[in-house]
Design a protein around this motif. Structure first.
Motif, PDB file in Angstrom:
ATOM      1  N   CYS A  37       0.841  -1.191   0.000  1.00 24.07           N
ATOM      2  CA  CYS A  37       0.000   0.000   0.000  1.00 24.07           C
ATOM      3  C   CYS A  37       0.884   1.252   0.000  1.00 24.07           C
ATOM      4  O   CYS A  37       1.834   1.355   0.774  1.00 24.07           O
ATOM      5  N   VAL A  38       0.564   2.208  -0.885  1.00 23.12           N
ATOM      6  CA  VAL A  38       1.368   3.434  -0.948  1.00 23.12           C
ATOM      7  C   VAL A  38       1.184   4.273   0.310  1.00 23.12           C
ATOM      8  O   VAL A  38       2.025   5.097   0.644  1.00 23.12           O
ATOM      9  N   HIS A  39       0.079   4.094   1.011  1.00 27.69           N
ATOM     10  CA  HIS A  39      -0.231   4.926   2.161  1.00 27.69           C
ATOM     11  C   HIS A  39       0.315   4.339   3.462  1.00 27.69           C
ATOM     12  O   HIS A  39       1.029   5.009   4.194  1.00 27.69           O
ATOM     13  N   CYS A  40      -0.007   3.089   3.750  1.00 32.65           N
ATOM     14  CA  CYS A  40       0.391   2.524   5.048  1.00 32.65           C
ATOM     15  C   CYS A  40       1.477   1.454   4.928  1.00 32.65           C
ATOM     16  O   CYS A  40       2.003   1.005   5.943  1.00 32.65           O
ATOM     17  N   GLY A  41       1.799   1.040   3.698  1.00 36.67           N
ATOM     18  CA  GLY A  41       2.915   0.125   3.509  1.00 36.67           C
ATOM     19  C   GLY A  41       2.595  -1.340   3.742  1.00 36.67           C
ATOM     20  O   GLY A  41       3.472  -2.194   3.656  1.00 36.67           O
ATOM     21  N   LEU A  42       1.339  -1.639   4.053  1.00 34.91           N
ATOM     22  CA  LEU A  42       0.979  -3.033   4.311  1.00 34.91           C
ATOM     23  C   LEU A  42       1.073  -3.846   3.020  1.00 34.91           C
ATOM     24  O   LEU A  42       0.608  -3.429   1.962  1.00 34.91           O
ATOM     25  N   ARG A  43       1.672  -5.021   3.151  1.00 36.62           N
ATOM     26  CA  ARG A  43       1.883  -5.880   1.986  1.00 36.62           C
ATOM     27  C   ARG A  43       0.611  -6.678   1.691  1.00 36.62           C
ATOM     28  O   ARG A  43      -0.038  -7.203   2.604  1.00 36.62           O
ATOM     29  N   HIS A  44       0.288  -6.771   0.420  1.00 32.20           N
ATOM     30  CA  HIS A  44      -0.910  -7.501  -0.001  1.00 32.20           C
ATOM     31  C   HIS A  44      -0.610  -8.452  -1.144  1.00 32.20           C
ATOM     32  O   HIS A  44       0.282  -8.188  -1.958  1.00 32.20           O
ATOM     33  N   ARG A  45      -1.368  -9.515  -1.175  1.00 27.64           N
ATOM     34  CA  ARG A  45      -1.410 -10.353  -2.369  1.00 27.64           C
ATOM     35  C   ARG A  45      -2.616  -9.862  -3.176  1.00 27.64           C
ATOM     36  O   ARG A  45      -3.731  -9.791  -2.660  1.00 27.64           O
ATOM     37  N   VAL A  46      -2.371  -9.485  -4.417  1.00 22.28           N
ATOM     38  CA  VAL A  46      -3.403  -8.892  -5.253  1.00 22.28           C
ATOM     39  C   VAL A  46      -3.652  -9.831  -6.425  1.00 22.28           C
ATOM     40  O   VAL A  46      -2.722 -10.220  -7.134  1.00 22.28           O
ATOM     41  N   SER A  47      -4.914 -10.222  -6.600  1.00 20.47           N
ATOM     42  CA  SER A  47      -5.207 -11.193  -7.656  1.00 20.47           C
ATOM     43  C   SER A  47      -6.329 -10.696  -8.540  1.00 20.47           C
ATOM     44  O   SER A  47      -7.228  -9.970  -8.119  1.00 20.47           O
ATOM     45  N   GLU A  48      -6.251 -11.097  -9.768  1.00 19.16           N
ATOM     46  CA  GLU A  48      -7.190 -10.663 -10.790  1.00 19.16           C
ATOM     47  C   GLU A  48      -8.603 -11.124 -10.438  1.00 19.16           C
ATOM     48  O   GLU A  48      -8.802 -12.219  -9.926  1.00 19.16           O
ATOM     49  N   ASP A  49      -9.556 -10.257 -10.743  1.00 19.23           N
ATOM     50  CA  ASP A  49     -10.962 -10.591 -10.511  1.00 19.23           C
ATOM     51  C   ASP A  49     -11.664 -10.627 -11.859  1.00 19.23           C
ATOM     52  O   ASP A  49     -11.042 -10.426 -12.893  1.00 19.23           O
ATOM     53  N   GLU A  50     -12.953 -10.874 -11.844  1.00 17.89           N
ATOM     54  CA  GLU A  50     -13.673 -10.932 -13.120  1.00 17.89           C
ATOM     55  C   GLU A  50     -13.761  -9.559 -13.764  1.00 17.89           C
ATOM     56  O   GLU A  50     -13.764  -9.438 -14.980  1.00 17.89           O
ATOM     57  N   ARG A  51     -13.832  -8.512 -12.947  1.00 17.58           N
ATOM     58  CA  ARG A  51     -13.795  -7.163 -13.505  1.00 17.58           C
ATOM     59  C   ARG A  51     -12.381  -6.865 -13.989  1.00 17.58           C
ATOM     60  O   ARG A  51     -11.416  -7.311 -13.361  1.00 17.58           O
ATOM     61  N   PRO A  52     -12.239  -6.097 -15.041  1.00 14.16           N
ATOM     62  CA  PRO A  52     -10.919  -5.941 -15.657  1.00 14.16           C
ATOM     63  C   PRO A  52      -9.925  -5.099 -14.860  1.00 14.16           C
ATOM     64  O   PRO A  52      -8.737  -5.344 -14.934  1.00 14.16           O
ATOM     65  N   VAL A  53     -10.371  -4.098 -14.150  1.00 15.97           N
ATOM     66  CA  VAL A  53      -9.430  -3.167 -13.529  1.00 15.97           C
ATOM     67  C   VAL A  53      -9.299  -3.390 -12.026  1.00 15.97           C
ATOM     68  O   VAL A  53      -8.213  -3.395 -11.471  1.00 15.97           O
ATOM     69  N   ARG A  54     -10.438  -3.552 -11.343  1.00 13.59           N
ATOM     70  CA  ARG A  54     -10.405  -3.675  -9.888  1.00 13.59           C
ATOM     71  C   ARG A  54     -10.011  -5.099  -9.496  1.00 13.59           C
ATOM     72  O   ARG A  54     -10.716  -6.048  -9.798  1.00 13.59           O
ATOM     73  N   TRP A  55      -8.860  -5.221  -8.826  1.00 13.36           N
ATOM     74  CA  TRP A  55      -8.383  -6.542  -8.412  1.00 13.36           C
ATOM     75  C   TRP A  55      -8.699  -6.770  -6.955  1.00 13.36           C
ATOM     76  O   TRP A  55      -8.970  -5.839  -6.199  1.00 13.36           O
ATOM     77  N   ARG A  56      -8.671  -8.024  -6.556  1.00 13.95           N
ATOM     78  CA  ARG A  56      -8.905  -8.410  -5.161  1.00 13.95           C
ATOM     79  C   ARG A  56      -7.606  -8.315  -4.388  1.00 13.95           C
ATOM     80  O   ARG A  56      -6.561  -8.697  -4.875  1.00 13.95           O
ATOM     81  N   ALA A  57      -7.700  -7.858  -3.158  1.00  6.06           N
ATOM     82  CA  ALA A  57      -6.499  -7.733  -2.347  1.00  6.06           C
ATOM     83  C   ALA A  57      -6.708  -8.397  -0.994  1.00  6.06           C
ATOM     84  O   ALA A  57      -7.778  -8.298  -0.400  1.00  6.06           O
ATOM     85  N   GLU A  58      -5.691  -9.105  -0.526  1.00  2.00           N
ATOM     86  CA  GLU A  58      -5.713  -9.612   0.843  1.00  2.00           C
ATOM     87  C   GLU A  58      -4.358  -9.349   1.466  1.00  2.00           C
ATOM     88  O   GLU A  58      -3.322  -9.448   0.804  1.00  2.00           O
ATOM     89  N   ALA A  59      -4.369  -9.007   2.729  1.00  2.56           N
ATOM     90  CA  ALA A  59      -3.107  -8.749   3.429  1.00  2.56           C
ATOM     91  C   ALA A  59      -2.262 -10.022   3.391  1.00  2.56           C
ATOM     92  O   ALA A  59      -2.773 -11.127   3.518  1.00  2.56           O
ATOM     93  N   ALA A  60      -0.973  -9.848   3.198  1.00  2.00           N
ATOM     94  CA  ALA A  60      -0.089 -11.008   3.076  1.00  2.00           C
ATOM     95  C   ALA A  60       1.227 -10.730   3.811  1.00  2.00           C
ATOM     96  O   ALA A  60       1.627  -9.601   3.976  1.00  2.00           O
TER      97      ALA A  60
END
Ligand code: ZN
Length: 60
Positions: A37-60
């Motif tokens: 995250c550019v704001h708080c620095g928390l690391r995430h695993r980001v994976s593609e979703d069915e929508r083209p631009v908005r991806w799913r994120a989970e803290a990792a």
């Protein structure tokens, strides 16, 4: 923003801690990335979703 050779798409994801929208260039064909995250620095695993631009994120 990091340089990506070849075709790339913009992935948007929402930080699960602070709610900020992050954007990252992702090479076409990749379906999962790690990003901070550019704001708080928390690391995430980001994976593609069915929508083209908005991806799913989970803290990792
Ligand atoms: Zn955050």
């Amino acid at each position: 923003m990091q340089f990506v050779a070849g075709p790339a798409v913009t992935a948007e994801w929402i930080c699960t801690r602070c709610g900020v929208t992050n954007r990252k260039l992702v090479a076409v064909g990749r379906h999962e990335i790690m990003d901070r995250c550019v704001h708080c620095g928390l690391r995430h695993r980001v994976s593609e979703d069915e929508r083209p631009v908005r991806w799913r994120a989970e803290a990792a």
